[in-house]
Design a protein around this motif. Structure first.
Motif, mmCIF file in Angstrom:
data_model
loop_
_atom_site.group_PDB
_atom_site.id
_atom_site.type_symbol
_atom_site.label_atom_id
_atom_site.label_comp_id
_atom_site.label_asym_id
_atom_site.label_seq_id
_atom_site.Cartn_x
_atom_site.Cartn_y
_atom_site.Cartn_z
ATOM 1 N N ARG A 31 -1.665 -1.908 -3.896
ATOM 2 C CA ARG A 31 -0.208 -1.780 -3.725
ATOM 3 C C ARG A 31 0.420 -0.813 -4.720
ATOM 4 O O ARG A 31 1.508 -0.288 -4.478
ATOM 5 C CB ARG A 31 0.459 -3.152 -3.832
ATOM 6 C CG ARG A 31 0.063 -4.096 -2.698
ATOM 7 C CD ARG A 31 0.946 -5.335 -2.651
ATOM 8 N NE ARG A 31 0.500 -6.219 -1.585
ATOM 9 C CZ ARG A 31 -0.222 -7.314 -1.768
ATOM 10 N NH1 ARG A 31 -0.586 -7.666 -2.994
ATOM 11 N NH2 ARG A 31 -0.586 -8.055 -0.745
ATOM 12 N N ALA A 32 -0.254 -0.563 -5.833
ATOM 13 C CA ALA A 32 0.273 0.415 -6.787
ATOM 14 C C ALA A 32 0.279 1.820 -6.188
ATOM 15 O O ALA A 32 1.093 2.666 -6.583
ATOM 16 C CB ALA A 32 -0.565 0.393 -8.071
ATOM 17 N N ASP A 33 -0.604 2.082 -5.225
ATOM 18 C CA ASP A 33 -0.645 3.385 -4.550
ATOM 19 C C ASP A 33 0.308 3.435 -3.365
ATOM 20 O O ASP A 33 0.996 4.433 -3.152
ATOM 21 C CB ASP A 33 -2.060 3.675 -4.045
ATOM 22 C CG ASP A 33 -3.046 3.939 -5.164
ATOM 23 O OD1 ASP A 33 -2.651 4.529 -6.178
ATOM 24 O OD2 ASP A 33 -4.215 3.540 -5.022
ATOM 25 N N HIS A 34 0.338 2.332 -2.593
ATOM 26 C CA HIS A 34 1.091 2.365 -1.340
ATOM 27 C C HIS A 34 1.145 0.959 -0.760
ATOM 28 O O HIS A 34 0.136 0.254 -0.730
ATOM 29 C CB HIS A 34 0.385 3.306 -0.347
ATOM 30 C CG HIS A 34 0.965 3.317 1.031
ATOM 31 N ND1 HIS A 34 2.188 3.895 1.314
ATOM 32 C CD2 HIS A 34 0.498 2.825 2.205
ATOM 33 C CE1 HIS A 34 2.442 3.763 2.606
ATOM 34 N NE2 HIS A 34 1.433 3.118 3.165
ATOM 35 N N THR A 35 2.320 0.556 -0.319
ATOM 36 C CA THR A 35 2.454 -0.720 0.381
ATOM 37 C C THR A 35 2.226 -0.462 1.861
ATOM 38 O O THR A 35 3.012 0.229 2.511
ATOM 39 C CB THR A 35 3.835 -1.343 0.152
ATOM 40 O OG1 THR A 35 4.008 -1.572 -1.248
ATOM 41 C CG2 THR A 35 3.960 -2.658 0.904
ATOM 42 N N MET A 36 1.168 -1.008 2.369
ATOM 43 C CA MET A 36 0.766 -0.695 3.731
ATOM 44 C C MET A 36 1.623 -1.410 4.771
ATOM 45 O O MET A 36 2.094 -2.517 4.554
ATOM 46 C CB MET A 36 -0.700 -1.066 3.956
ATOM 47 C CG MET A 36 -1.674 -0.106 3.308
ATOM 48 S SD MET A 36 -3.377 -0.578 3.687
ATOM 49 C CE MET A 36 -3.341 -0.496 5.473
ATOM 50 N N ALA A 37 1.761 -0.744 5.901
ATOM 51 C CA ALA A 37 2.440 -1.317 7.062
ATOM 52 C C ALA A 37 1.617 -1.004 8.298
ATOM 53 O O ALA A 37 0.855 -0.032 8.324
ATOM 54 C CB ALA A 37 3.852 -0.748 7.200
ATOM 55 N N ALA A 38 1.783 -1.801 9.320
ATOM 56 C CA ALA A 38 1.038 -1.575 10.567
ATOM 57 C C ALA A 38 1.406 -0.251 11.211
ATOM 58 O O ALA A 38 0.659 0.283 12.030
ATOM 59 C CB ALA A 38 1.296 -2.723 11.537
ATOM 60 N N SER A 39 2.547 0.302 10.847
ATOM 61 C CA SER A 39 3.000 1.579 11.399
ATOM 62 C C SER A 39 2.501 2.779 10.606
ATOM 63 O O SER A 39 2.825 3.923 10.951
ATOM 64 C CB SER A 39 4.526 1.605 11.438
ATOM 65 O OG SER A 39 5.064 1.396 10.134
ATOM 66 N N ASP A 40 1.714 2.565 9.561
ATOM 67 C CA ASP A 40 1.248 3.664 8.725
ATOM 68 C C ASP A 40 0.437 4.693 9.509
ATOM 69 O O ASP A 40 -0.243 4.370 10.487
ATOM 70 C CB ASP A 40 0.359 3.137 7.594
ATOM 71 C CG ASP A 40 1.158 2.670 6.396
ATOM 72 O OD1 ASP A 40 2.383 2.901 6.349
ATOM 73 O OD2 ASP A 40 0.540 2.077 5.485
ATOM 74 N N ARG A 41 0.485 5.932 9.015
ATOM 75 C CA ARG A 41 -0.427 6.953 9.506
ATOM 76 C C ARG A 41 -1.814 6.709 8.932
ATOM 77 O O ARG A 41 -1.967 6.071 7.896
ATOM 78 C CB ARG A 41 0.064 8.350 9.122
ATOM 79 C CG ARG A 41 1.390 8.743 9.770
ATOM 80 C CD ARG A 41 1.696 10.199 9.483
ATOM 81 N NE ARG A 41 2.934 10.616 10.127
ATOM 82 C CZ ARG A 41 4.093 10.760 9.503
ATOM 83 N NH1 ARG A 41 4.167 10.505 8.212
ATOM 84 N NH2 ARG A 41 5.163 11.146 10.163
ATOM 85 N N PHE A 42 -2.811 7.279 9.627
ATOM 86 C CA PHE A 42 -4.204 7.004 9.276
ATOM 87 C C PHE A 42 -5.027 8.238 9.626
ATOM 88 O O PHE A 42 -4.754 8.912 10.622
ATOM 89 C CB PHE A 42 -4.687 5.802 10.105
ATOM 90 C CG PHE A 42 -5.956 5.163 9.633
ATOM 91 C CD1 PHE A 42 -5.945 4.218 8.629
ATOM 92 C CD2 PHE A 42 -7.174 5.508 10.204
ATOM 93 C CE1 PHE A 42 -7.111 3.613 8.196
ATOM 94 C CE2 PHE A 42 -8.346 4.916 9.785
ATOM 95 C CZ PHE A 42 -8.323 3.966 8.777
ATOM 96 N N ARG A 43 -6.015 8.551 8.824
ATOM 97 C CA ARG A 43 -6.925 9.650 9.148
ATOM 98 C C ARG A 43 -7.933 9.145 10.192
ATOM 99 O O ARG A 43 -8.698 8.237 9.923
ATOM 100 C CB ARG A 43 -7.618 10.166 7.881
ATOM 101 C CG ARG A 43 -6.634 10.808 6.910
ATOM 102 C CD ARG A 43 -7.326 11.324 5.660
ATOM 103 N NE ARG A 43 -8.227 12.427 5.966
ATOM 104 C CZ ARG A 43 -9.033 12.993 5.067
ATOM 105 N NH1 ARG A 43 -9.060 12.548 3.828
ATOM 106 N NH2 ARG A 43 -9.813 13.995 5.421
ATOM 107 N N MET A 44 -7.900 9.757 11.378
ATOM 108 C CA MET A 44 -8.568 9.185 12.547
ATOM 109 C C MET A 44 -10.031 9.580 12.696
ATOM 110 O O MET A 44 -10.724 9.075 13.572
ATOM 111 C CB MET A 44 -7.808 9.568 13.816
ATOM 112 C CG MET A 44 -6.377 9.048 13.863
ATOM 113 S SD MET A 44 -6.242 7.237 13.721
ATOM 114 C CE MET A 44 -6.983 6.730 15.269
ATOM 115 N N GLY A 45 -10.524 10.499 11.867
ATOM 116 C CA GLY A 45 -11.932 10.866 11.962
ATOM 117 C C GLY A 45 -12.297 11.328 13.363
ATOM 118 O O GLY A 45 -11.553 12.041 14.038
ATOM 119 N N SER A 46 -13.459 10.895 13.839
ATOM 120 C CA SER A 46 -13.982 11.409 15.106
ATOM 121 C C SER A 46 -13.271 10.888 16.346
ATOM 122 O O SER A 46 -13.592 11.310 17.457
ATOM 123 C CB SER A 46 -15.474 11.115 15.210
ATOM 124 O OG SER A 46 -16.179 12.019 14.394
#
Length: 402
Positions: free
Chosen positions: A76-91
Motif C-alpha cells: 500500500r505504500a506504493d499504491h492502493t489497489m482497486a479493481a478498476s486499476d490498469r494492468f500490464r496484460m502481457g501476452s
C-alpha cells in the motif's frame, strides 16, 4: 497455467492464472454486487499465501458484475489497489494484435496464406515457407527471442537498452528454428513481433495507431493502450508489479535458466522488488498492452460476439491446433486459446510480464467474461501461493459459467 511472454515454461504447471490486488472495490459502470464470500475469501488466500496482490472480475452475463481487489499490506505504500486499476496484460496482447491482422485480411490487404517474405523481405530466413497463419498460431517454428540471453537481460531489467522490433526478430532468427514451418507447435513471441511489423507495412501506420483506431477507440476502452519502444508505462492508476528479489528467486527458477537471473527494481518488503517500470521494450506486439479488467472484458465480448470480425474470420480465429503436450486442456487458434476447465470450455488468453500475470476468458458467445490478474509471476512459483491462485482461477471461471 501457461506463461506466454515469460520465457520460463517450466513454471506453467505451477501457476494457474494472474493478478493484481487490494481491498474489495467494486467500481464499475456496470451493475455491481457485493462479491460472493467464496471468491473474496479465495482472493484473500492468494495474498495470505504470499502474492503481492490480485484482481478478480466476473460477469456471468445476467447483469451482475463481481469485482474484487486484494493486496498485501506492505504494497500500500506504493499504491492502493482497486479493481478498476490498469494492468500490464502481457501476452493477452496477442489476441488484440491478431484481431487487427484478421481485420486486414477481411479488407483484402493481407492474406493468411501470404509468405512472410512478401512483407518483411530478407528479415526472416526461409520466409517464403512461413505464412501469416503460421505466425498467428505458432506453427512457424521460429525461435522465441525471449530465450535469447541478451533479450532476457533486458526483459528482467538487468539491461536498460531499448530494443526495436527488428532487433527482437534478429535476436530470434540468429537461433536455429525449432522445426520446419508448419511441422509442429512452439509458442514464440517472435511470431507476433513479425505480425506487428507486417500490419504496419500493409497499412503505413504504427501498430499503436491501428489498435487505437480499430479497437480501443470504437469500443471506448479508455484504460487500454500499447507501450511502444523505450516508453515507460504510465503509472497513474497502474497496479504495481513485484517479483522475488535476487536472494529469493534462485530456487524458484526452473532448470536451464542462466545463473544470476533476477529482476531489477527498487527493494520492497517481503523479499520483493518493484518491477512496475522495468524495461518494456522487449514486449511490443508480443505483450505490450496495458488495460484494465473491465476494458478487456469489453474487448473479449466484442470479439467473441462478432462485432470486430466477420463470421468467417472469427471461425478461422477459433480453428485450433494442439499446444505442448503438458497442456492437454489448451488449444491455440489465431491469437486465441481454447481452454477446457473443470466447469466448461472458455476462450481467451493469458500473459506474463515482470510483476504481472493475468488470464482473461469469455464463453463461446462473448456474453460472460472473467479476469484474474496477479501482481507477480515468480511469487506464484511458491507452491502454496500457486495452489491458492489456481483455486481462485478455477472458482472464478466456474462462477462466470454459473
Amino acid at each position: 497455467m501457461k506463461l506466454k511472454l515469460n520465457p520460463f515454461p517450466a513454471l506453467l504447471a505451477v501457476m494457474a492464472l494472474t493478478a493484481c490486488g487490494t481491498q474489495a472495490v467494486p467500481v464499475s459502470a456496470d451493475q455491481t454486487h457485493a462479491p460472493p464470500t467464496s471468491l473474496a475469501t479465495l482472493a484473500q488466500q492468494v495474498v495470505d499465501a504470499g502474492a503481492p496482490g490480485v484482481i478478480v472480475r466476473v460477469d456471468d452475463g445476467r447483469g451482475k458484475v463481481v469485482e474484487i481487489a486484494r493486496q498485501a499490506p506492505w504494497t500500500r505504500a506504493d499504491h492502493t489497489m482497486a479493481a478498476s486499476d490498469r494492468f500490464r496484460m502481457g501476452s493477452n496482447t496477442k489476441t488484440m494484435v491478431a484481431t487487427v491482422v484478421l481485420q486486414l485480411v477481411a479488407e483484402h490487404r493481407v492474406r493468411l496464406t501470404d509468405p512472410v517474405e512478401k512483407w518483411l523481405t530478407g528479415l526472416i530466413p526461409n520466409g517464403n515457407a512461413i505464412t501469416l497463419r503460421m505466425l498467428l498460431n505458432h506453427t512457424s517454428g521460429l525461435f522465441n527471442y525471449t530465450f535469447d540471453p541478451e533479450v532476457l537481460r533486458a526483459f528482467t531489467g538487468q539491461d536498460t537498452r531499448a530494443w526495436t522490433p527488428r532487433e527482437l526478430i534478429a535476436a530470434g532468427v540468429r537461433h536455429d528454428p525449432m522445426f520446419a514451418p508448419g511441422a509442429g507447435y512452439s509458442y514464440s513471441n517472435t511470431n507476433y513481433v513479425a505480425l506487428g511489423l507486417i500490419a504496419e507495412k500493409a497499412t503505413g501506420r504504427h501498430l499503436d495507431d491501428l489498435i487505437r483506431a480499430r479497437i480501443t477507440r470504437p469500443l471506448r476502452l479508455t484504460d487500454t493502450y500499447l507501450v511502444t519502444g523505450a516508453d515507460t508505462p504510465r503509472t497513474r492508476g497502474l497496479a504495481h508489479g513485484y517479483e522475488p528479489d535476487a536472494a529469493r528467486i534462485g530456487p524458484l527458477l526452473p532448470p536451464g535458466v542462466p545463473a544470476g537471473t533476477a529482476f531489477a527494481g527498487p527493494a520492497r518488503p517481503a523479499g520483493y522488488v518493484d518491477t512496475t517500470t522495468i524495461n518494456a521494450s522487449t514486449e511490443w506486439a508480443a505483450g505490450g498492452m496495458i488495460s484494465s479488467a473491465r476494458d478487456w472484458a469489453r474487448f473479449d465480448r466484442a470479439l467473441l460476439s462478432g462485432r470486430l470480425l466477420p463470421a468467417a474470420l472469427l471461425k478461422e480465429m477459433r480453428t485450433t491446433v494442439a499446444e505442448e503436450t503438458e497442456f492437454p486442456n489448451r488449444r491455440y487458434g489465431l491469437g486465441l486459446e481454447q481452454v477446457t476447465t473443470p466447469c466448461g470450455t472458455v476462450w481467451g488468453h493469458n500473459g506474463q510480464v515482470p510483476g504481472y500475470s493475468g488470464e482473461t476468458y469469455t464463453d463461446a458467445t462473448g456474453r460472460r467474461t472473467v479476469a484474474v490478474l496477479t501482481t507477480t509471476i515468480f511469487g506464484l512459483a511458491v507452491p502454496k501461493a500457486g495452489a491458492a491462485n489456481k483455486a481462485l482461477v478455477d472458482a472464478a471461471v466456474c462462477a462466470m459459467l454459473d
